[in-house]
Design a protein around this motif. Structure first.
Motif, PDB file in Angstrom:
ATOM      1  N   LYS A 140      -5.353  20.625   2.018  1.00  0.00           N
ATOM      2  CA  LYS A 140      -6.148  21.127   3.138  1.00  0.00           C
ATOM      3  C   LYS A 140      -5.428  22.280   3.827  1.00  0.00           C
ATOM      4  CE  LYS A 140      -8.993  17.285   4.690  1.00  0.00           C
ATOM      5  NZ  LYS A 140      -8.958  16.142   5.599  1.00  0.00           N
ATOM      6  N   GLN A 141      -4.109  22.077   4.047  1.00  0.00           N
ATOM      7  CA  GLN A 141      -3.333  23.113   4.741  1.00  0.00           C
ATOM      8  C   GLN A 141      -3.270  24.386   3.917  1.00  0.00           C
ATOM      9  OE1 GLN A 141       0.437  21.653   5.954  1.00  0.00           O
ATOM     10  NE2 GLN A 141      -0.422  20.204   7.416  1.00  0.00           N
ATOM     11  N   ALA A 142      -3.021  24.205   2.597  1.00  0.00           N
ATOM     12  CA  ALA A 142      -2.930  25.380   1.738  1.00  0.00           C
ATOM     13  C   ALA A 142      -4.255  26.127   1.728  1.00  0.00           C
ATOM     14  CB  ALA A 142      -2.555  24.955   0.319  1.00  0.00           C
ATOM     15  N   HIS A 143      -5.322  25.353   1.692  1.00  0.00           N
ATOM     16  CA  HIS A 143      -6.655  25.953   1.683  1.00  0.00           C
ATOM     17  C   HIS A 143      -6.896  26.736   2.963  1.00  0.00           C
ATOM     18  CE1 HIS A 143     -11.224  25.536   1.755  1.00  0.00           C
ATOM     19  NE2 HIS A 143     -10.911  26.410   0.804  1.00  0.00           N
ATOM     20  N   ALA A 144      -6.512  26.117   4.088  1.00  0.00           N
ATOM     21  CA  ALA A 144      -6.698  26.780   5.383  1.00  0.00           C
ATOM     22  C   ALA A 144      -5.908  28.084   5.454  1.00  0.00           C
ATOM     23  CB  ALA A 144      -6.260  25.839   6.495  1.00  0.00           C
ATOM     24  N   ARG A 145      -4.666  28.033   4.936  1.00  0.00           N
ATOM     25  CA  ARG A 145      -3.845  29.242   4.937  1.00  0.00           C
ATOM     26  C   ARG A 145      -4.472  30.346   4.116  1.00  0.00           C
ATOM     27  NH1 ARG A 145       2.368  27.273   4.154  1.00  0.00           N
ATOM     28  NH2 ARG A 145       2.134  25.717   5.764  1.00  0.00           N
ATOM     29  N   LEU A 146      -4.939  29.953   2.930  1.00  0.00           N
ATOM     30  CA  LEU A 146      -5.563  30.931   2.048  1.00  0.00           C
ATOM     31  C   LEU A 146      -6.760  31.573   2.728  1.00  0.00           C
ATOM     32  CD1 LEU A 146      -5.590  29.545  -1.575  1.00  0.00           C
ATOM     33  CD2 LEU A 146      -4.699  31.731  -0.765  1.00  0.00           C
ATOM     34  N   LEU A 147      -7.583  30.699   3.352  1.00  0.00           N
ATOM     35  CA  LEU A 147      -8.775  31.200   4.040  1.00  0.00           C
ATOM     36  C   LEU A 147      -8.381  32.227   5.086  1.00  0.00           C
ATOM     37  CD1 LEU A 147     -11.276  28.319   4.832  1.00  0.00           C
ATOM     38  CD2 LEU A 147     -11.693  30.480   3.647  1.00  0.00           C
ATOM     39  N   GLN A 148      -7.368  31.849   5.890  1.00  0.00           N
ATOM     40  CA  GLN A 148      -6.927  32.714   6.976  1.00  0.00           C
ATOM     41  C   GLN A 148      -6.403  34.043   6.430  1.00  0.00           C
ATOM     42  OE1 GLN A 148      -7.485  32.226   9.995  1.00  0.00           O
ATOM     43  NE2 GLN A 148      -6.251  33.818  10.986  1.00  0.00           N
ATOM     44  N   GLN A 149      -5.633  33.951   5.349  1.00  0.00           N
ATOM     45  CA  GLN A 149      -5.074  35.176   4.790  1.00  0.00           C
ATOM     46  C   GLN A 149      -6.166  36.076   4.263  1.00  0.00           C
ATOM     47  OE1 GLN A 149      -1.479  33.227   2.927  1.00  0.00           O
ATOM     48  NE2 GLN A 149      -1.332  35.285   2.143  1.00  0.00           N
ATOM     49  N   GLU A 150      -7.150  35.434   3.613  1.00  0.00           N
ATOM     50  CA  GLU A 150      -8.247  36.222   3.072  1.00  0.00           C
ATOM     51  C   GLU A 150      -9.022  36.904   4.187  1.00  0.00           C
ATOM     52  OE1 GLU A 150     -10.999  34.439   0.235  1.00  0.00           O
ATOM     53  OE2 GLU A 150      -9.227  33.862  -0.923  1.00  0.00           O
ATOM     54  N   LYS A 151      -9.188  36.121   5.286  1.00  0.00           N
ATOM     55  CA  LYS A 151      -9.900  36.671   6.445  1.00  0.00           C
ATOM     56  C   LYS A 151      -9.167  37.906   6.960  1.00  0.00           C
ATOM     57  CE  LYS A 151     -10.608  34.677  10.657  1.00  0.00           C
ATOM     58  NZ  LYS A 151     -10.624  33.419  11.400  1.00  0.00           N
ATOM     59  N   MET A 152      -7.834  37.725   7.108  1.00  0.00           N
ATOM     60  CA  MET A 152      -7.022  38.836   7.626  1.00  0.00           C
ATOM     61  C   MET A 152      -7.105  40.021   6.676  1.00  0.00           C
ATOM     62  SD  MET A 152      -4.275  37.791  10.020  1.00  0.00           S
ATOM     63  CE  MET A 152      -4.257  36.362  11.034  1.00  0.00           C
ATOM     64  N   ALA A 153      -7.027  39.711   5.378  1.00  0.00           N
ATOM     65  CA  ALA A 153      -7.052  40.785   4.396  1.00  0.00           C
ATOM     66  C   ALA A 153      -8.375  41.529   4.475  1.00  0.00           C
ATOM     67  CB  ALA A 153      -6.838  40.210   3.002  1.00  0.00           C
ATOM     68  N   SER A 154      -9.485  40.785   4.638  1.00  0.00           N
ATOM     69  CA  SER A 154     -10.775  41.483   4.671  1.00  0.00           C
ATOM     70  C   SER A 154     -10.953  42.257   5.964  1.00  0.00           C
ATOM     71  CB  SER A 154     -11.926  40.506   4.438  1.00  0.00           C
ATOM     72  OG  SER A 154     -11.802  39.411   5.295  1.00  0.00           O
ATOM     73  N   VAL A 155     -10.368  41.711   7.043  1.00  0.00           N
ATOM     74  CA  VAL A 155     -10.405  42.472   8.306  1.00  0.00           C
ATOM     75  C   VAL A 155      -9.643  43.782   8.123  1.00  0.00           C
ATOM     76  CG1 VAL A 155      -9.547  42.529  10.681  1.00  0.00           C
ATOM     77  CG2 VAL A 155     -10.731  40.507   9.826  1.00  0.00           C
TER      78      VAL A 155
END
Lengths: 437, 218
Positions: A165-180
């Protein structure tokens, strides 16, 4: 096995027995009495050593030895049958003695058989029971082991699920940041085009305005106060005054200069955005961390309060092989965390140093520091000390993730002088096994 | 595990006839009882049976006295051969001083022989005896029948292991005394090595064997 063997040893069958173990007085004495009634003067059973075991006598005297017959147990002579009788009756007594001996031997054989049957039966029952107990013990043991395993398995599954769950959340956040970042970079690119002709046109416009002003000046000097042009001059002057062209002439250069300055600033912001997101360099490169830090601070410029002071203690650094975009993201998150620590009067000191093996970057602020007890948790995903809704709890977690992926470390502490100190160390030679996506 | 009582001057030796079901263990003891002289031999004790099948054991005792006065009792036991009576086999096998393995020569019984010998090895280990240090004789019984494993094949198989193998027909009465004698020889050597039967008790091997295995004339 050892316990099983010991348990078995106690169940031995066919132990040696004495005559008195096998036959009792209750069985023998009636037979001896019968013999006496049949005419014997005295009947006795002796053991192997000649001691009398059982004896019966009649009142009649004048006794005479009729014979000693051996009593056998498993082929071994274990006793004697001794009979005394009146003279002249030897023959009939011999026949009776033989009968008595057969009767005794039959009793012995039957009793022994019964005893052996009981012994083997008992031995088998005891042994089977001992084996059952052992089987039961082993079953209970293995059941307990399986229970334990099942319990542990559940715990393991929970742990793994949490990690996932944590790894998934991190990935999501990173992807969000990357797309921003990508969005920002894309917008910057789009802004660059119109900005180009705005800047270019402003420069041209400035030149054209100079020429127009020159022409106006020329007209004004050519139209004099003398004779024929005096009327035109007076009218032109009136018009000049009403149009406030003195003011316009004085201001126009400033207006164009300011516009040019504005366009220049837009250009710089766009360049920083592009640089920060490293939209042009997709893969690994060699980065100068001092420059990357400056770029990150520029991007955060709008978030830096007017009264904040950012001090840079930079030392010359060797190039660090890395993905600069990722490291900028980490620095961005750490600096932003410091900016949010204090509303006014913030002083953030950023230092860089290379000790040969690695690069150390420190961020020291004069905020409230790290609350006691939360030190271990501030790098956990979703951990935040800010009010619900204002912090994602992902900033420092993402920074931690990026730095550790480069084989580096990130530490947070509250030094004695107050505030918070974040130290990022990055090795120059990345460990072989550390994979960076 | 020789049972020896120095004070009482008594020694008890336990010899066990092992083997698969219906291979002729009880028949061996019955023949010995019929063939051997009565002196020093006790009566054969056949514990209760079910349908003529041994469920407990049979016991044939021998008794002899060495010149030194040492009383020696030798007890021959059979075990039940049926698989389900394993607990009884273990109980009888306790403290055995020698084993005769009665195999069934019929080709159809080869697998049962193997399973029973395997069971013997396992049970000896359970009761703490080492098969390679225990006097052991293998008898291939029922040689009077047809469809039997050839003797050459048997000797090849067992010869390699160094185990004495004796061919017999317990029903016809041959090979039975030879089997007992072969085991008695090994047992004598085994006991002599520990308790010096010849030196300390004046009991020669031949005397020992003669007392145990003299056949009735005619």
């Amino acid at each position: 096995m050892a316990t099983e063997r010991e348990a078995d040893i106690s169940f031995v069958v066919g132990e040696e027995k004495r005559l008195t173990d096998i036959v009792s007085a209750a069985e023998v004495v009636p037979l001896l009495k019968g013999m006496v009634r049949a005419g014997a003067a005295e009947v006795a059973v002796l053991d192997a050593e000649g001691r009398t075991l059982w004896q019966e006598k009649s009142a009649a005297a004048g006794v005479k030895l009729a014979g000693a017959l051996p009593i056998c147990l498993e082929g071994e002579p274990v006793g004697k049958l001794v009979i005394k009788g009146c003279a002249g009756r030897e023959e009939s007594l011999k026949g009776l003695a033989r009968l008595l001996l057969d009767a005794l031997n039959t009793i012995i054989a039957n009793n022994l058989k019964r005893m052996l049957t009981t012994e083997i039966h008992t031995a088998v029952v005891n042994q089977s029971y001992a084996e059952l107990l052992e089987t039961n013990r082993r079953l209970a043991e293995s059941e307990a082991r399986y229970r334990e395993l099942a319990g542990e398995l559940e715990k393991k599954v929970e742990e793994r699920t949490c990690e996932l769950k944590q790894a998934h959340a991190r990935l999501l956040q990173q992807e969000k940041m990357a797309s921003v970042g990508q969005l920002a970079a894309g917008m910057a690119h789009e802004i660059n085009n119109p900005l180009g002709f705005i800047t270019s046109n402003l420069n041209t416009l400035q030149k054209y305005v100079q020429r127009l002003l020159e022409m106006l000046e020329f007209y004004r000097t050519m139209v004099g106060d003398d004779g024929a042009t005096a009327a035109i001059a007076a009218a032109a002057h009136g018009k000049w005054q009403s149009l406030k062209l003195d003011l316009v002439c004085a201001d126009i250069n400033a207006l164009i200069g300011q516009s040019q300055g504005g366009a220049e600033r837009i250009g710089k912001i766009v360049a920083d955005l592009k640089g920060f997101s490293h939209i042009d360099e997709l893969a690994e490169g060699v980065a100068d961390l001092n420059a990357e830090l400056d770029r990150t601070i520029s991007v955060l410029d709008h978030e830096i309060p007017g009264d904040a002071e950012i001090v840079r203690y930079y030392h010359p650094l060797p190039g660090l092989p890395c993905n600069p975009a990722l490291l900028c993201q980490a620095f961005f998150n750490i600096i932003r965390n410091a900016l949010q620590a204090r509303n006014s009067g913030l002083r953030l000191v950023i230092g860089t140093l290379c000790d040969g093996a690695g690069i150390r970057v420190t961020f020291a602020d004069n905020g409230p520091g790290i609350a006691p007890g939360v030190g271990d948790r501030i790098f956990e995903p979703f951990f935040t000390t800010r009010e619900v809704g204002s912090g994602t709890g992902m900033g420092l977690a993402v920074a931690y993730d990026i730095v550790t992926r480069y084989g580096g470390a990130i530490e947070a502490e509250s030094p004695a002088g107050g505030g918070a100190l974040f130290t990022v160390t990055l090795p120059l030679q990345r460990m072989e096994h550390v994979k960076v996506p | 595990m020789i049972e020896f009582d120095e004070q009482e001057k008594r020694m008890v030796l336990k010899l066990v006839y092992y083997g698969p079901a219906l291979s002729g263990k009880t028949t061996n003891l019955l023949r010995l009882h019929d063939l051997l002289v009565r002196e020093g031999r006790g009566e054969l004790m056949v514990l209760d049976t079910v349908d003529d099948r041994t469920i407990f054991f049979d016991l044939l005792p021998f008794f002899l006295v060495a010149p030194s006065g040492l009383k020696i009792k030798i007890k021959l036991y059979t075990v039940p051969g049926q698989v389900k009576h394993d607990a009884t086999r273990k109980a009888v096998l306790q403290r055995a001083d020698g084993v005769v393995f009665i195999a069934d020569s019929q080709t159809a019984e080869a697998a049962n022989n193997f399973a029973s010998f395997d069971n013997l090895e396992k049970n000896l280990a359970v009761v703490g005896l080492a098969i390679d240090r225990l006097p052991l004789v293998v008898q291939f019984n029922k040689r009077d029948l047809r469809e039997i494993i050839p003797e050459g094949e048997i000797r090849r198989t067992w010869g390699e292991a160094g185990v004495s193998v004796i061919m017999a027909s317990a029903l016809r009465g041959w090979g039975v005394v030879e089997t007992f004698r072969a085991l008695a020889q090994q047992v004598y050597d085994h006991v002599d090595a520990r308790h010096r039967l010849r030196e300390a008790h004046g009991l020669e091997r031949d005397d020992f064997l003669r007392k145990l295995t003299t056949v009735v004339d005619g």
